[in-house]
Design a protein around this motif. Structure first.
Motif, PDB file in Angstrom:
ATOM      1  N   TYR A   1       9.961  28.031 -10.279  1.00 23.35           N
ATOM      2  CA  TYR A   1       9.177  28.166 -11.407  1.00 23.35           C
ATOM      3  C   TYR A   1       8.640  29.934 -11.413  1.00 23.35           C
ATOM      4  CZ  TYR A   1       8.457  23.450 -11.661  1.00 23.35           C
ATOM      5  OH  TYR A   1       9.100  22.049 -11.789  1.00 23.35           O
ATOM      6  N   SER A   2       8.771  30.330 -10.438  1.00 27.15           N
ATOM      7  CA  SER A   2       8.244  31.889 -10.414  1.00 27.15           C
ATOM      8  C   SER A   2       9.309  32.940 -11.048  1.00 27.15           C
ATOM      9  CB  SER A   2       8.348  32.497  -8.901  1.00 27.15           C
ATOM     10  OG  SER A   2       9.543  32.198  -8.407  1.00 27.15           O
ATOM     11  N   SER A   3      10.485  32.060 -11.620  1.00 26.48           N
ATOM     12  CA  SER A   3      11.548  33.037 -12.153  1.00 26.48           C
ATOM     13  C   SER A   3      11.511  32.748 -13.624  1.00 26.48           C
ATOM     14  CB  SER A   3      13.093  32.468 -11.714  1.00 26.48           C
ATOM     15  OG  SER A   3      13.131  31.081 -12.114  1.00 26.48           O
TER      16      SER A   3
ATOM     17  N   ALA B   1      13.139  33.017 -20.486  1.00 28.28           N
ATOM     18  CA  ALA B   1      13.994  33.230 -19.548  1.00 28.28           C
ATOM     19  C   ALA B   1      13.721  32.365 -18.316  1.00 28.28           C
ATOM     20  CB  ALA B   1      13.926  34.627 -19.294  1.00 28.28           C
ATOM     21  N   ALA B   2      14.732  31.949 -17.554  1.00 28.29           N
ATOM     22  CA  ALA B   2      14.557  31.016 -16.480  1.00 28.29           C
ATOM     23  C   ALA B   2      15.764  31.451 -15.512  1.00 28.29           C
ATOM     24  CB  ALA B   2      14.679  29.758 -16.792  1.00 28.29           C
ATOM     25  N   GLY B   3      15.222  31.552 -14.362  1.00 29.31           N
ATOM     26  CA  GLY B   3      16.260  31.914 -13.142  1.00 29.31           C
ATOM     27  C   GLY B   3      17.233  30.540 -12.905  1.00 29.31           C
ATOM     28  N   ALA B   4      18.335  31.051 -12.025  1.00 33.91           N
ATOM     29  CA  ALA B   4      19.359  29.933 -11.664  1.00 33.91           C
ATOM     30  C   ALA B   4      18.571  28.524 -11.217  1.00 33.91           C
ATOM     31  CB  ALA B   4      20.298  30.520 -10.617  1.00 33.91           C
ATOM     32  N   GLY B   5      17.393  28.879 -10.245  1.00 30.13           N
ATOM     33  CA  GLY B   5      16.822  27.538  -9.635  1.00 30.13           C
ATOM     34  C   GLY B   5      16.066  26.644 -10.454  1.00 30.13           C
ATOM     35  N   THR B   6      16.134  26.907 -11.634  1.00 23.10           N
ATOM     36  CA  THR B   6      15.659  25.759 -12.512  1.00 23.10           C
ATOM     37  C   THR B   6      16.787  24.930 -13.254  1.00 23.10           C
ATOM     38  OG1 THR B   6      15.651  27.465 -14.653  1.00 23.10           O
ATOM     39  CG2 THR B   6      13.800  27.401 -13.477  1.00 23.10           C
ATOM     40  N   ALA B   7      17.915  24.742 -12.675  1.00 23.56           N
ATOM     41  CA  ALA B   7      19.078  24.392 -13.259  1.00 23.56           C
ATOM     42  C   ALA B   7      19.044  22.793 -12.562  1.00 23.56           C
ATOM     43  CB  ALA B   7      20.477  25.079 -12.782  1.00 23.56           C
ATOM     44  N   LEU B   8      18.027  22.483 -11.691  1.00 22.98           N
ATOM     45  CA  LEU B   8      18.085  21.086 -11.322  1.00 22.98           C
ATOM     46  C   LEU B   8      16.886  20.385 -11.337  1.00 22.98           C
ATOM     47  CD1 LEU B   8      19.952  23.107  -9.286  1.00 22.98           C
ATOM     48  CD2 LEU B   8      19.357  21.380  -7.407  1.00 22.98           C
TER      49      LEU B   8
END
Length: 320
Positions: free
Chosen positions: A260-262, A284-291
């Motif tokens: 969530y920090s991304s 914007a959302a980082g790669a880690g939010t894909a799951l």
């Protein structure tokens, strides 16, 4: 290509399958291999990986179809096939906020890994991929040619509505909508808005970058005072807004856990010479939010912001 409808069944899997001793032996051999990666620890065999290996270790799967979205491929479930991928899986784990343990290798030389939450991932020459939210679902997707989800940063953009005649206050009001949406969807509670002013002439240098704390009170009541405070910062920096792009950003506060920090929401005005008062709203959302839950929460935010912007539906995100 197998003529069976289910690749797992064709490979010898059945409900309740448990190859405990063989699986644990392979897992221990994998964990014993610690490549010389400076500054990182070795493999961690967490419960989801242990359960997946006990159920699926030793299976060799073949494609069951030509592929619905991508070419179907087979795989072998054996963690030793991917045990040298510590650096790649450690970096992927840092991105998604979960440990990853090797599970096997695809026929296309992709390295498969299972996450702490039980998802099946793959790392190959094309990038990082989510094969399925469970190992069984991911293995079936692979052998049926169901397109995987790319694990990569994403960004949505919309034209924001004009709610105030002053572009700065309009940007603040729109950013406060982002504050509400991010809090409502339980990603994080913002504590400040960041004002950035960038000159459009020359090399586009930043002439102002300042965080403005969010005081208590309703968001509707905060818009005017926040805009006034930002106006003071602009005046103190002797920065004339004409000829500048102004961005108000809602970012995760310090201490917010990955992924969530991304996530961030931003409103930009003044970036278009043809329409200097037009506002652009982005998420914007980082790669880690894909799951898992982060994926669902971020998409709920995107739908909320799309509705606010008057878009007919959720915009297709850009990936980088």
């Amino acid at each position: 290509m197998s003529t069976h409808g289910d690749a797992l069944t064709a490979a010898g899997w059945h409900p309740g399958r448990d190859v405990g001793d063989l699986a644990m032996s392979a897992a221990l051999m994998t964990a014993a291999v610690v490549p010389p990666v400076a500054g990182t620890r070795g493999w961690t065999l967490f419960p989801a990986a242990r359960e997946a290996l006990r159920e699926f270790h030793g299976l060799t799967l073949s494609p069951v179809a030509a592929g619905a979205g991508v070419a179907a491929t087979g795989c072998v479930v054996d963690p030793r096939e991917a045990r040298h991928a510590l650096r790649a899986f450690r970096a992927l784990g840092d991105t998604i906020g979960e440990d990853v343990f090797p599970l096997g290798r695809t026929d296309a030389d992709g390295l498969m890994g299972v996450t702490e939450s039980g998802s099946l991932l793959c790392v190959d020459h094309g990038g990082h991929w989510l094969l399925g939210d469970s190992v069984a679902d991911g293995l079936r997707a692979l052998t049926r040619g169901r397109a995987p989800r790319r694990i990569a940063p994403r960004r949505w953009t919309w034209a924001a509505p004009a709610t105030h005649e002053d572009p700065l206050e309009n940007a603040v009001r729109t950013a406060l909508v982002g504050v509400y949406v991010l809090h409502h969807r339980q990603l994080f509670g913002a504590r400040a808005l960041r004002l950035t002013v960038t000159a459009l002439r020359g090399i586009g240098a930043e002439v102002l970058d300042h965080a403005v704390p969010l005081p208590g009170g309703s968001l509707d009541e905060l818009a005017g005072p926040l805009a006034a405070r930002m106006r003071q910062l602009v005046d103190a920096a002797r920065t004339p807004l004409p000829g500048c792009a102004l961005t108000v950003t809602v970012s995760a506060p310090d201490g917010t856990a990955a992924p969530y920090s991304s996530v961030s929401c931003a409103v930009r005005v003044g970036h278009s010479a043809a329409a200097p008062t037009a506002a652009e709203l982005s998420l914007a959302a980082g790669a880690g939010t894909a799951l898992g839950r982060p994926w669902r929460a971020v998409h709920e935010c995107a739908r909320d912001l799309a509705r606010y912007a008057g878009a007919s539906g959720e915009a297709e995100p850009e990936t980088t």
